[in-house]
Design a protein around this motif. Structure first.
Motif, PDB file in Angstrom:
ATOM      1  N   GLN A  34       0.831  -1.197   0.000  1.00  0.00           N
ATOM      2  CA  GLN A  34       0.000   0.000   0.000  1.00  0.00           C
ATOM      3  C   GLN A  34       0.867   1.248   0.000  1.00  0.00           C
ATOM      4  O   GLN A  34       2.054   1.200   0.314  1.00  0.00           O
ATOM      5  CB  GLN A  34      -0.938   0.001   1.219  1.00  0.00           C
ATOM      6  CG  GLN A  34      -0.223  -0.087   2.545  1.00  0.00           C
ATOM      7  CD  GLN A  34      -1.164  -0.358   3.712  1.00  0.00           C
ATOM      8  OE1 GLN A  34      -0.787  -0.998   4.662  1.00  0.00           O
ATOM      9  NE2 GLN A  34      -2.381   0.134   3.651  1.00  0.00           N
ATOM     10  N   THR A  35       0.259   2.363  -0.344  1.00  0.00           N
ATOM     11  CA  THR A  35       0.965   3.633  -0.267  1.00  0.00           C
ATOM     12  C   THR A  35       1.061   4.053   1.200  1.00  0.00           C
ATOM     13  O   THR A  35       0.338   3.544   2.066  1.00  0.00           O
ATOM     14  CB  THR A  35       0.223   4.734  -1.038  1.00  0.00           C
ATOM     15  OG1 THR A  35      -1.044   4.960  -0.398  1.00  0.00           O
ATOM     16  CG2 THR A  35      -0.008   4.325  -2.483  1.00  0.00           C
ATOM     17  N   ILE A  36       1.947   4.996   1.466  1.00  0.00           N
ATOM     18  CA  ILE A  36       2.077   5.481   2.843  1.00  0.00           C
ATOM     19  C   ILE A  36       0.807   6.212   3.265  1.00  0.00           C
ATOM     20  O   ILE A  36       0.382   6.112   4.421  1.00  0.00           O
ATOM     21  CB  ILE A  36       3.317   6.392   2.974  1.00  0.00           C
ATOM     22  CG1 ILE A  36       4.581   5.575   2.678  1.00  0.00           C
ATOM     23  CG2 ILE A  36       3.400   6.998   4.370  1.00  0.00           C
ATOM     24  CD1 ILE A  36       5.852   6.372   2.678  1.00  0.00           C
ATOM     25  N   ASP A  37       0.175   6.916   2.335  1.00  0.00           N
ATOM     26  CA  ASP A  37      -1.103   7.567   2.660  1.00  0.00           C
ATOM     27  C   ASP A  37      -2.148   6.529   3.075  1.00  0.00           C
ATOM     28  O   ASP A  37      -2.901   6.725   4.036  1.00  0.00           O
ATOM     29  CB  ASP A  37      -1.618   8.366   1.461  1.00  0.00           C
ATOM     30  CG  ASP A  37      -0.813   9.639   1.219  1.00  0.00           C
ATOM     31  OD1 ASP A  37      -0.253  10.172   2.197  1.00  0.00           O
ATOM     32  OD2 ASP A  37      -0.754  10.096   0.069  1.00  0.00           O
ATOM     33  N   SER A  38      -2.181   5.425   2.354  1.00  0.00           N
ATOM     34  CA  SER A  38      -3.132   4.360   2.675  1.00  0.00           C
ATOM     35  C   SER A  38      -2.799   3.729   4.020  1.00  0.00           C
ATOM     36  O   SER A  38      -3.701   3.400   4.810  1.00  0.00           O
ATOM     37  CB  SER A  38      -3.113   3.303   1.572  1.00  0.00           C
ATOM     38  OG  SER A  38      -3.953   2.220   1.893  1.00  0.00           O
ATOM     39  N   LEU A  39      -1.504   3.557   4.304  1.00  0.00           N
ATOM     40  CA  LEU A  39      -1.092   3.019   5.597  1.00  0.00           C
ATOM     41  C   LEU A  39      -1.542   3.933   6.730  1.00  0.00           C
ATOM     42  O   LEU A  39      -2.075   3.466   7.750  1.00  0.00           O
ATOM     43  CB  LEU A  39       0.430   2.853   5.624  1.00  0.00           C
ATOM     44  CG  LEU A  39       1.040   2.460   6.972  1.00  0.00           C
ATOM     45  CD1 LEU A  39       0.516   1.106   7.439  1.00  0.00           C
ATOM     46  CD2 LEU A  39       2.559   2.442   6.883  1.00  0.00           C
ATOM     47  N   SER A  40      -1.346   5.239   6.566  1.00  0.00           N
ATOM     48  CA  SER A  40      -1.767   6.191   7.590  1.00  0.00           C
ATOM     49  C   SER A  40      -3.261   6.111   7.826  1.00  0.00           C
ATOM     50  O   SER A  40      -3.741   6.158   8.972  1.00  0.00           O
ATOM     51  CB  SER A  40      -1.385   7.620   7.161  1.00  0.00           C
ATOM     52  OG  SER A  40       0.018   7.761   7.061  1.00  0.00           O
ATOM     53  N   GLN A  41      -4.019   5.972   6.753  1.00  0.00           N
ATOM     54  CA  GLN A  41      -5.474   5.882   6.864  1.00  0.00           C
ATOM     55  C   GLN A  41      -5.883   4.626   7.635  1.00  0.00           C
ATOM     56  O   GLN A  41      -6.757   4.678   8.518  1.00  0.00           O
ATOM     57  CB  GLN A  41      -6.097   5.881   5.474  1.00  0.00           C
ATOM     58  CG  GLN A  41      -7.610   5.988   5.475  1.00  0.00           C
ATOM     59  CD  GLN A  41      -8.167   6.196   4.075  1.00  0.00           C
ATOM     60  OE1 GLN A  41      -7.420   6.409   3.131  1.00  0.00           O
ATOM     61  NE2 GLN A  41      -9.472   6.135   3.950  1.00  0.00           N
ATOM     62  N   SER A  42      -5.214   3.521   7.349  1.00  0.00           N
ATOM     63  CA  SER A  42      -5.569   2.280   8.046  1.00  0.00           C
ATOM     64  C   SER A  42      -5.205   2.355   9.528  1.00  0.00           C
ATOM     65  O   SER A  42      -5.917   1.813  10.376  1.00  0.00           O
ATOM     66  CB  SER A  42      -4.864   1.091   7.383  1.00  0.00           C
ATOM     67  OG  SER A  42      -3.468   1.148   7.582  1.00  0.00           O
ATOM     68  N   LEU A  43      -4.129   3.021   9.862  1.00  0.00           N
ATOM     69  CA  LEU A  43      -3.740   3.179  11.271  1.00  0.00           C
ATOM     70  C   LEU A  43      -4.766   4.019  12.020  1.00  0.00           C
ATOM     71  O   LEU A  43      -5.183   3.681  13.131  1.00  0.00           O
ATOM     72  CB  LEU A  43      -2.359   3.821  11.371  1.00  0.00           C
ATOM     73  CG  LEU A  43      -1.176   2.979  10.892  1.00  0.00           C
ATOM     74  CD1 LEU A  43       0.105   3.797  10.914  1.00  0.00           C
ATOM     75  CD2 LEU A  43      -1.025   1.726  11.738  1.00  0.00           C
TER      76      LEU A  43
END
Length: 411
Positions: A34-43
């Motif tokens: 995933q992108t880092i933006d997507s990772l941040s969203q999941s967190l």
């Protein structure tokens, strides 16, 4: 050759997949990509209360109208009669005065800054809410200006040959003594015997040297060497010894300029010295900077209200809240501890485009890792391909990792 190498690597990966019975082709979901933006969203979604979201908002790629709405809400406080807004109203009035009372222009500027708040928030929140003395905070920020000046001077010094450094001080000292314009910058070089230090405290002398060598950003023409600049003709004295000295210095200056004529690297770096900021703020300038800081932090608060009303946020907000959801090294959250247990291997691609915020995220995700615990961190990147400066990418972070560390993980 490139395709062949890629094919060999792919074959090796498939062989490893068979050997260890990963069955990645059957179940590619075992690899979480995933992108880092997507990772941040999941967190942030995993701990909505801790990340200060109620119902999880949606993420919009274009939040420009929300930035404008928040900026307008800030400026409307100027007209409020509520005592609580008196201080912020003073800051708004000061900034409006600086911008010729253009309310619309100030709104656009604040909105633009809100779009990039992930780049500056961590720098100024401590200034606004910090416990340090205001004088100390001002000095810390002025040190940023001073480091900028130091870096520019080091660039100029390194672009100069040993011959230039040997000859220029005596020529500058001569010009300072014999120039007819006593208000010229060269007067600061009186008595100069060696090159000034490459530090902000000597910037006046460096600018004087730039003025001596350049005119309108270009190398001074040898024909322009005259008494006004500090190089009188032989006729200016009846003393034969002085006549000889005047002749020698003028010829030396002409020769130096002729030798420098094709050195565009040094010319550009010398010209840039005139555009450097002052090393310190005047009191009225500092009041303006302080007002800007206060207004920006206030604007962030209004933006969060707009986000709550719309049920939408931008990618920056999601990254900020994800960071909050992980806590810090001293007080990790349950989410941080759970991720520390779950994450075994982490691969980051395009690492040369990592920002400070993303770097901090990786450090938090790996904070509990210890040597020999069989977890792996793999960073891929090429500093020559960095393209995302506008999102605060820091090639220096790549180089820091190249030295062998990311946070407390040795690479």
């Amino acid at each position: 050759d490139y395709d062949k190498k890629t094919w060999q690597l792919a074959r090796a990966a498939l062989h490893q997949d068979v050997q260890l019975d990963w069955q990645l082709l059957v179940n590619p979901g075992r690899l979480r990509i995933q992108t880092i933006d997507s990772l941040s969203q999941s967190l942030a979604r995993q701990m909505p209360l801790l990340s200060q979201f109620g119902a999880m908002p949606s993420v919009t790629e274009d939040a420009s109208d929300m930035y404008q709405q928040a900026a307008l809400s800030v400026l409307e406080q100027l007209e409020s009669s509520h005592p609580a807004y008196n201080e912020i109203a003073d800051h708004i009035a000061r900034l409006l005065s600086h911008r010729d009372n253009r309310m619309d222009e100030l709104q656009v500027l604040i909105a633009d800054m809100l779009a990039r708040r992930d780049q500056w928030m961590r720098h100024i929140v401590r200034h606004v809410h910090g416990a340090e003395d205001a004088i100390i905070r001002r000095r810390e920020i002025e040190q940023v200006l001073q480091r900028m000046i130091d870096a520019a001077l080091v660039d100029v010094e390194q672009a100069m040959t040993a011959d230039i450094k040997a000859e220029l001080p005596t020529l500058a000292a001569f010009a300072a003594e014999h120039g007819t314009n006593r208000n010229a910058s060269i007067t600061s070089c009186a008595g100069m015997q060696i090159m000034p230090a490459a530090q902000y405290s000597d910037i006046e002398q460096w600018i004087a040297l730039s003025d001596l060598l350049l005119t309108s950003g270009q190398w001074r023409k040898p024909a322009g060497i005259n008494i006004k600049l500090g190089f009188p003709t032989e006729k200016a004295s009846s003393d034969p010894l002085q006549q000889q000295l005047f002749k020698e210095k003028k010829e030396s200056m002409k020769t130096l300029l002729e030798d420098l004529a094709g050195n565009d690297d040094l010319r550009l770096k010398l010209a840039a010295l005139k555009k450097l900021p002052a090393a310190t703020y005047a009191d009225d300038e500092w009041q303006l900077v302080d007002s800007l800081f206060q207004l920006l932090v206030n604007a962030v608060g209004h933006l969060q209200l707009v986000f709550a009303q719309r049920g939408e946020v931008d990618f920056s907000e999601m990254a900020i809240r994800a960071d909050q959801a992980l806590g810090d090294e001293q007080m990790p959250t349950d989410l941080s501890l759970r991720l520390d247990y779950q994450i075994k291997h982490l691969l980051v691609d395009e690492f040369q485009d990592t920002s400070q915020n993303q770097y901090a995220l990786f450090c938090k995700l790996t904070a509990g890792w210890t040597p020999g615990d069989q977890r792996t961190l793999f960073l891929v990147g090429d500093p020559m391909q960095s393209i995302y400066r506008f999102r605060e990418a820091e090639v220096g972070l790549f180089l820091q990792a190249w030295e062998g560390w990311l946070g407390n993980v040795q690479l």
